[in-house]
Design an enzyme around this catalytic site. Structure first.
Site, PDB file in Angstrom:
ATOM      1  CB  ALA A   1       5.181  39.100  16.520  1.00 35.23           C
ATOM      2  CE1 TYR A   2       1.408  35.385  17.718  1.00 35.59           C
ATOM      3  CE2 TYR A   2      -0.217  35.569  19.470  1.00 35.59           C
ATOM      4  CZ  TYR A   2       0.785  34.859  18.839  1.00 35.59           C
ATOM      5  OH  TYR A   2       1.167  33.626  19.319  1.00 35.59           O
ATOM      6  CB  ALA A   3      -2.450  41.712  14.010  1.00 38.73           C
TER       7      ALA A   3
ATOM      8  N   GLY B   1       1.082  44.148  16.489  1.00 39.32           N
ATOM      9  CA  GLY B   1       0.724  44.782  17.752  1.00 39.32           C
ATOM     10  C   GLY B   1      -0.761  45.050  17.912  1.00 39.32           C
TER      11      GLY B   1
END
Length: 326
Positions: free
Chosen positions: A72-74, A76
């Site tokens: 979920a960070y940026a 992917g």
């Protein structure tokens, strides 16, 4: 020196030279890691490609081995940037890679199909064939633990995941998961990530700590520097207005918060270190803690962060921090 995001910087001498400190094992696994985990939260978001590469390079120069990210960070991009960097440096086998599934927009939740698809996508983005430590990024009560645990166990048996853990699970839910894994005869959690720092103690210490000990879980504290408050940057209401993250730390700017900062100032002076170094050293003294998860937006900020395992606090100093942060 403090950067605009609330992270402290210090001279390069903050990290002592000498033998590598004893690594810490993640719960009952065979993962031995340097006791600071570098978060990939900002990679591809507030940290661009060159900055991300510089942060990762400096992290390993300072003996770091443990990198934590999420699908979920940026969207992917964090995983992509870490994967490209590992491929360019050829250092995959020297690192422990943790990622999380459950919050990604493409494969949300913890159903068996979502977990399988999310892990497959993370492996592609990270350009690796196995995830060392997979975290369930959410607690998804709409899916039975049986379904989730069987799906994760399938990935472990296939060699795509080595170990897994929980994140944002309550003590009761962690206990339920252990009972379910025992009944199913499948792999069980070895670690948990939880919000834990000098300013946020009760959630972990008044419940989860006991269960973590009973279940032999390694603990990775998230928000280890309280959104930058424990860097020492925020001392007045004017400081909250001056920087972007001010709203996140407003709840800590109280009499208690200022007492904690004053104690950190004193101990930083006594140990010839810095406020964030002392705050992280306190965390490293807590039972079951393996590695605080810390993000930086500039490689220079790593000097103070990576000094924490080299800066043990005395019993008297730890007691002082316990007292002022109650």
């Amino acid at each position: 020196m403090i950067d605009p995001e609330g992270h402290a910087e210090s001279a390069a001498s903050a990290v002592q030279t000498g033998p590598i400190p004893v690594t810490r094992r993640v719960g009952p696994s065979d993962l031995d890691v340097f006791p600071i985990a570098l978060s990939g939260t900002v990679f591809g978001w507030t940290a661009d490609g060159p900055t991300t590469t510089a942060i990762l390079d400096r992290f390993v120069e300072l003996q770091g081995t443990f990198i934590d990210t999420a699908d979920a960070y940026a969207g992917g991009r964090s995983e992509i940037m870490i994967g490209n960097w590992m491929r360019e440096r050829g250092n995959r086998d020297a690192l422990t890679i943790a990622t999380k599934v459950g919050k990604g927009p493409d494969h949300p939740g913890l159903s068996a199909p979502a977990i399988r698809a999310a892990v497959e996508a993370s492996l592609r983005r990270l350009r690796i064939d196995r995830i060392d430590l997979l975290f369930l990024h959410v607690d998804d009560p709409s899916v039975s633990f049986d379904e989730t645990l069987l799906a994760v166990d399938e990935l472990i048996r296939a060699g795509h995941v080595r170990y897994f853990g929980g994140s944002d699970h309550t003590a009761n839910r962690l206990f339920e998961a252990r009972i379910a894994s025992g009944q199913l005869g499948v792999a069980h959690m070895v670690a948990v990530q939880k919000h834990y720092n000098l300013m946020h103690r009760s959630e972990y210490e008044n419940g989860l700590a006991r269960i973590a000990a009973q279940l032999d879980l390694g603990v990775l504290p998230r928000f280890a520097l309280a959104a930058g408050f424990l860097s020492g940057k925020y001392r007045s209401r004017a400081d909250l207005d001056r920087y972007r993250r001010g709203d996140e730390v407003a709840e800590y700017l109280t009499r208690r918060g200022l007492r904690v900062l004053a104690a950190l100032d004193r101990l930083a002076n006594e140990t010839s270190s810095s406020v964030p170094t002392v705050a992280l050293s306190w965390l490293l003294s807590r039972p079951r803690v393996v590695a605080p998860v810390v993000s930086v937006s500039d490689p220079l900020q790593l000097e103070a962060i990576m000094a924490a395992p080299f800066t043990p606090l005395s019993r008297h100093q730890l007691t002082e921090l316990d007292r002022v942060s109650e």
